[in-house]
Scaffold this active site. Sequence first.
Site, PDB file in Angstrom:
ATOM      1  N   LYS A  49      -5.382  12.874 -17.964  1.00  0.00           N
ATOM      2  CA  LYS A  49      -4.870  13.703 -19.401  1.00  0.00           C
ATOM      3  C   LYS A  49      -3.894  13.421 -20.162  1.00  0.00           C
ATOM      4  O   LYS A  49      -3.153  12.272 -19.837  1.00  0.00           O
ATOM      5  CB  LYS A  49      -5.809  14.588 -19.181  1.00  0.00           C
ATOM      6  N   ASP A  52      -6.561  23.265  -8.859  1.00  0.00           N
ATOM      7  CA  ASP A  52      -6.334  21.827 -10.097  1.00  0.00           C
ATOM      8  C   ASP A  52      -5.734  22.701 -10.904  1.00  0.00           C
ATOM      9  O   ASP A  52      -5.999  23.644 -12.163  1.00  0.00           O
ATOM     10  CB  ASP A  52      -7.726  21.689 -10.783  1.00  0.00           C
ATOM     11  N   TYR A 112     -14.099  22.132 -12.079  1.00  0.00           N
ATOM     12  CA  TYR A 112     -14.593  20.744 -12.808  1.00  0.00           C
ATOM     13  C   TYR A 112     -15.654  20.354 -11.405  1.00  0.00           C
ATOM     14  O   TYR A 112     -15.796  20.341 -10.489  1.00  0.00           O
ATOM     15  CB  TYR A 112     -13.177  20.008 -12.677  1.00  0.00           C
ATOM     16  N   ARG A 161       0.924  -1.302  -0.020  1.00  0.00           N
ATOM     17  CA  ARG A 161       0.133  -0.242   0.092  1.00  0.00           C
ATOM     18  C   ARG A 161       0.689   1.030   0.261  1.00  0.00           C
ATOM     19  O   ARG A 161       0.140   2.281  -0.542  1.00  0.00           O
ATOM     20  CB  ARG A 161      -1.132  -0.103   1.132  1.00  0.00           C
TER      21      ARG A 161
HETATM   22  C1  LIG Z   1     -10.768  15.213 -15.505  1.00  0.00           C
HETATM   23  C2  LIG Z   1     -10.547  15.570 -15.013  1.00  0.00           C
HETATM   24  C3  LIG Z   1     -10.129  15.836 -13.801  1.00  0.00           C
HETATM   25  C4  LIG Z   1     -10.565  14.239 -12.730  1.00  0.00           C
HETATM   26  O1  LIG Z   1      -9.520  13.593 -13.435  1.00  0.00           O
HETATM   27  P1  LIG Z   1     -10.572  11.856 -13.628  1.00  0.00           P
HETATM   28  O2  LIG Z   1      -9.089  11.150 -13.028  1.00  0.00           O
HETATM   29  O3  LIG Z   1     -11.263  11.484 -14.681  1.00  0.00           O
HETATM   30  O4  LIG Z   1     -10.941  11.743 -11.820  1.00  0.00           O
HETATM   31  C5  LIG Z   1     -10.180  16.801 -13.062  1.00  0.00           C
HETATM   32  N1  LIG Z   1      -9.742  17.724 -13.114  1.00  0.00           N
HETATM   33  C6  LIG Z   1      -9.827  18.069 -14.274  1.00  0.00           C
HETATM   34  C7  LIG Z   1      -9.555  19.693 -14.781  1.00  0.00           C
HETATM   35  C8  LIG Z   1      -9.526  17.743 -15.504  1.00  0.00           C
HETATM   36  O5  LIG Z   1     -10.362  17.892 -16.695  1.00  0.00           O
END
Ligand SMILES: *Cc1c(COP(=O)(O)O)cnc(C)c1O
Length: 415
Positions: free
Chosen positions: A227, A202, A130, A76
């Site tokens: 992403k 973020d 988001y 973990r």
């Molecule tokens: C896609 C996204 C997330 C979340 O990511 P996941 O891996 O899909 O949970 C968070 N913030 C932004 C700006 C995003 O585009």
Amino acid sequence: MGRRSRNTQGDRSRVTGGGSDRKPPTRLVTGGRRKEWTGAVINPPVWRASTHTYGSVADLRAGKSGNEDGRFFYGRRGAPTQWALAEALTDLEPGAHGTMLFPSGVAAISCALLAVLRPGDVLLVTDNAYDPSRSFAETLLKRWGVETHYFDPMVGEGIAELICDKTRAILMESPGSLTFEVQDVPAICAAARERGVTTLLDNTWAASWFFQGIEKGADVTILAGTKYIGGHSDLMLGSVTTRKAQWMPMRRTAQQLGQVISPDDAFLALRGLRTLGVRLRQHEESGLRIANWLVEQPQVARVLHPALPGCPGHEIWKRDFSGSAGLFSVVLDDRGGDDAVAAMLDGLELFAMGYSWGGYESLAIPVDPGPDRTATGWQARGPVIRLSIGLEDADDLIADLAKGLERFEKAACKT
Ligand SMILES: *Cc1c(COP(=O)(O)O)cnc(C)c1O
């Protein structure tokens, strides 16, 4: 963790260096590739393990002390594949102390907020956040006794007036989801610091590549590695990178929530990460060509791209960012309704339709920024399409979109 604390087991020497004295492309190549993690090969192998064994009772007891990456303990807490990825991601954010990994971007955001907030606190969240970040605040955080207030993404130093005695944290996202307003992160962070408020950013759009959030003042940066870090649409990943002051509370909260990623996903993410810079260069170039072409099209009302003058916060983008990603939105002519949007998108050949973004393939989806706004509202009347520009030839993508806009026009005339 990592090069910041060398009092861990074994030889900490790096195979090729790394560290924030090198330029970003070099750090991208060298990050996390310590010799004791890679052995004689280039990439840290996939260490599939739950149990880590000890040679003696003394070793076992020693393994318990010191909660940091680089120490074998139990699956973990990860193994060299995950440690290498965490270290490489920390290297992207100068001034950062360490990185925790999560099975998705949403898991990273939720844990980061839980680590910082207490019942009775007020959280400030940007109005263009988001959607799942808002929904976490409105459900679990609310039940937990945290109140959330939303602010205009263009608030800048005006954030100071929104901070009250109960304000514990500010969640920024710049540029924000769907509408891409760029926030004045340095001004917001400076005002927050004066009042002892923790700032979280973020940073997914900029991928810690076009914008270094910690260097610009944030205490915590968050990436959806799903992403651009992964970059190949085959992996879910989140990360939270912090300054020293936030590090142990963040690490402990993630561990208490049992967050761990598989070594296979860590391997894929490391493979994606090494080409982040060259991929983003192409995403940027094609994205700008297509955005500038779209501006000229009669069916297009507005293009929401931080590098284009019409985008709110464009001047801040110019001041703070070193480039632009391939993700942006287009507001179409308000004569076209849902049928016209469907006619445009259904017939696209190169743009696939689907959630997520940041992969090598282009995507297009209809979005509706309106319902999520509470602090600012959304004025545009035409339909909004979000595009993720992939690595196909930009002329081919333009030809696909041109035919799509013709279909949109035809369907709009009929209604
Ligand atoms: C896609 C996204 C997330 C979340 O990511 P996941 O891996 O899909 O949970 C968070 N913030 C932004 C700006 C995003 O585009």
